[in-house]
Design a protein around this motif. Structure first.
Motif, short mmCIF file in Angstrom:
data_model
loop_
_atom_site.label_atom_id
_atom_site.label_comp_id
_atom_site.label_asym_id
_atom_site.label_seq_id
_atom_site.Cartn_x
_atom_site.Cartn_y
_atom_site.Cartn_z
N TRP A 129 20.48 56.32 6.69
CA TRP A 129 20.81 55.95 8.07
C TRP A 129 20.90 54.43 8.20
CZ3 TRP A 129 23.36 57.64 11.84
CH2 TRP A 129 23.36 56.94 13.06
N ASP A 166 28.37 62.00 16.24
CA ASP A 166 28.11 62.79 17.45
C ASP A 166 27.82 64.24 17.11
OD1 ASP A 166 28.35 60.70 19.23
OD2 ASP A 166 30.40 61.19 19.84
N HIS A 169 24.56 64.01 14.11
CA HIS A 169 23.42 63.10 14.25
C HIS A 169 23.32 62.52 15.65
CE1 HIS A 169 22.88 63.34 9.91
NE2 HIS A 169 24.16 63.01 9.75
N ASP A 170 23.58 63.37 16.63
CA ASP A 170 23.57 62.90 18.02
C ASP A 170 22.22 62.30 18.41
OD1 ASP A 170 24.81 62.68 20.67
OD2 ASP A 170 23.36 64.21 21.26
N ALA A 171 21.13 62.82 17.83
CA ALA A 171 19.80 62.31 18.17
C ALA A 171 19.62 60.84 17.80
CB ALA A 171 18.73 63.16 17.49
N ARG A 172 20.46 60.34 16.92
CA ARG A 172 20.36 58.93 16.50
C ARG A 172 20.89 57.97 17.56
NH1 ARG A 172 17.41 57.78 11.69
NH2 ARG A 172 17.53 59.63 10.36
N LYS A 173 21.67 58.48 18.52
CA LYS A 173 22.15 57.67 19.66
C LYS A 173 22.82 56.38 19.19
CE LYS A 173 20.29 60.71 22.42
NZ LYS A 173 21.15 61.73 23.08
N TRP A 174 23.88 56.53 18.39
CA TRP A 174 24.52 55.36 17.79
C TRP A 174 25.10 54.40 18.83
CZ3 TRP A 174 29.51 54.27 18.92
CH2 TRP A 174 30.35 55.32 19.33
N ARG A 175 25.36 54.87 20.05
CA ARG A 175 25.98 54.01 21.06
C ARG A 175 25.05 52.93 21.59
NH1 ARG A 175 28.04 58.98 21.36
NH2 ARG A 175 30.27 59.29 21.83
N ILE A 176 23.75 53.15 21.47
CA ILE A 176 22.80 52.17 22.02
C ILE A 176 22.97 50.82 21.32
CG2 ILE A 176 20.35 51.60 22.26
CD1 ILE A 176 19.78 54.57 22.56
N ALA A 182 31.38 51.89 21.60
CA ALA A 182 31.30 53.14 22.36
C ALA A 182 32.49 53.30 23.29
CB ALA A 182 29.98 53.19 23.14
N GLU A 186 35.45 56.20 23.10
CA GLU A 186 35.71 57.08 24.24
C GLU A 186 37.21 57.15 24.53
OE1 GLU A 186 34.45 57.66 28.96
OE2 GLU A 186 33.71 55.94 27.82
#
Length: 201
Positions: A129, A166, A169-176, A182, A186
């Motif tokens: 990661w 997405d 590994h959505d739990a990793r919240k890559w957009r933050i 991001a 979109e």
């Protein structure tokens, strides 16, 4: 031509998006195979001795494998301009960066899915990661001007990498902490080629 593919592979999706964007999707038969890292499909091994997808079987030449090779071939075949000479090295580096994210993300899935539970290494998972996170930071800080320009293979590869994050590994919240990336994703995800290859649909 036949495209050997399996499941929601981001590397396969990159090829499929390329086929859509270059108007060749109807010229390729999609063939599902098993691509387990421990027991790959014999049909896949016959096409690609490494046993990895995607593989593009051609009637008039050797099978092509590795998504970068296949995408370069398809773009040349259609004269799609996805590897523009004026910025080809930037395009290739951006594609390699995106592929690095995909590699790390897929390896995390493999570690959790194919290794015995007592042997799963969280240090190794976090190391993978870390590769993806550093690449994402590089996209946010160094590559947004390129991504804001005319679409090339770098755009497609990045979008497929982010879509896979997405999906798996959505739990990793890559957009933050990466608002520009991001927002770009979109918008790009609204392309018909991305909608047609969305693994969640």
């Amino acid at each position: 031509m036949k495209l050997l593919q399996a499941g929601p592979s981001p590397f396969v999706r990159k090829v499929l998006v390329t086929l859509h964007e270059t108007g060749q999707i109807d010229q390729v038969e999609q063939v599902q195979v098993a691509a387990s890292p421990v027991a790959p499909d014999p049909a896949l091994i016959a096409a690609n001795p490494v046993g990895k997808i995607p593989a593009l079987v051609r009637p008039d030449g050797p099978t092509l494998y590795d998504s970068r090779v296949i995408c370069r071939f398809l773009d040349a075949r259609a004269e799609g301009g996805l590897y523009p000479e004026s910025r080809v090295w930037d395009t290739l580096v951006l594609e390699a960066t995106a592929d690095g994210i995909m590699d790390a993300a897929v390896l995390i899935v493999y570690e959790e899915r194919f290794r015995a539970r007592e042997m799963v290494s969280m240090d190794w998972i976090e190391g993978q990661w870390g590769k993806a996170a550093r690449a994402l930071d590089a996209l946010e800080t160094r590559w947004m001007s390129h991504l804001a320009g005319r679409m090339d293979m770098g755009h497609i590869a990045v979008a497929c990498a982010l879509g896979y994050l997405d999906f798996r590994h959505d739990a990793r919240k890559w957009r933050i902490g990466r608002p520009a990336l991001a927002a770009w994703f979109e918008a790009f995800a609204e392309r018909d080629s991305m909608k047609a290859t969305d693994p969640t649909s």
